[in-house]
Design a protein around this motif. Structure first.
Motif, short mmCIF file in Angstrom:
data_model
loop_
_atom_site.label_atom_id
_atom_site.label_comp_id
_atom_site.label_asym_id
_atom_site.label_seq_id
_atom_site.Cartn_x
_atom_site.Cartn_y
_atom_site.Cartn_z
N HIS A 54 0.87 -1.18 0.00
CA HIS A 54 0.00 0.00 0.00
C HIS A 54 0.90 1.23 0.00
CE1 HIS A 54 -4.00 1.70 0.46
NE2 HIS A 54 -3.51 2.57 1.32
N SER A 55 1.54 1.46 -1.14
CA SER A 55 2.54 2.52 -1.27
C SER A 55 2.66 2.86 -2.75
CB SER A 55 3.89 2.02 -0.71
OG SER A 55 4.32 0.87 -1.41
N SER A 56 3.76 3.48 -3.11
CA SER A 56 4.03 3.75 -4.52
C SER A 56 5.45 3.32 -4.83
CB SER A 56 3.82 5.24 -4.82
OG SER A 56 4.74 6.02 -4.09
N SER A 57 5.77 3.36 -6.10
CA SER A 57 7.12 2.97 -6.53
C SER A 57 7.57 3.90 -7.65
CB SER A 57 7.12 1.53 -7.03
OG SER A 57 6.38 1.43 -8.24
N LEU A 58 8.83 3.88 -7.94
CA LEU A 58 9.35 4.68 -9.05
C LEU A 58 8.71 4.27 -10.37
CD1 LEU A 58 11.26 6.86 -10.06
CD2 LEU A 58 13.07 5.13 -10.20
N GLU A 59 8.54 2.96 -10.56
CA GLU A 59 7.89 2.48 -11.79
C GLU A 59 6.48 3.04 -11.92
OE1 GLU A 59 6.63 -1.72 -13.98
OE2 GLU A 59 7.38 -1.77 -11.93
N GLU A 60 5.72 3.03 -10.83
CA GLU A 60 4.36 3.57 -10.86
C GLU A 60 4.37 5.06 -11.16
OE1 GLU A 60 0.40 3.79 -8.01
OE2 GLU A 60 2.38 3.79 -7.09
N MET A 61 5.27 5.80 -10.52
CA MET A 61 5.33 7.25 -10.75
C MET A 61 5.73 7.58 -12.19
SD MET A 61 4.24 8.76 -8.08
CE MET A 61 3.08 7.40 -7.96
#
Length: 76
Positions: A54-61
């Motif tokens: 339940h977070s974000s990642s560089l790939e997602e951004m």
């Protein structure tokens, strides 16, 4: 309520980590399928990210940035 007019063709990017302990990826999948019944399904993109909680990642951004660059006009 029903979505009509120009909003029916809005582009949507929905992102989800496949290890999210708070919102299981199954709920994300169900949400995207519901969205596809409300707006043009060709404009709905659902991306999952391996190992992401339940977070974000560089790939997602980076995917979000590409989505914004594709769908929003540049600022002058």
């Amino acid at each position: 309520g029903p979505i009509s007019g120009v909003n029916k063709d809005i582009a949507v990017l929905q992102c989800h980590g496949d290890c999210d302990p708070l919102v299981p990826v199954m709920f994300g999948s169900l949400t995207v399928e519901k969205l596809k019944t409300m707006i043009n399904p060709a404009n709905v993109t659902f991306k999952t990210y391996a190992g992401m909680m339940h977070s974000s990642s560089l790939e997602e951004m980076m995917d979000v940035k590409q989505f914004i660059d594709k769908h929003l006009p540049p600022l002058d």
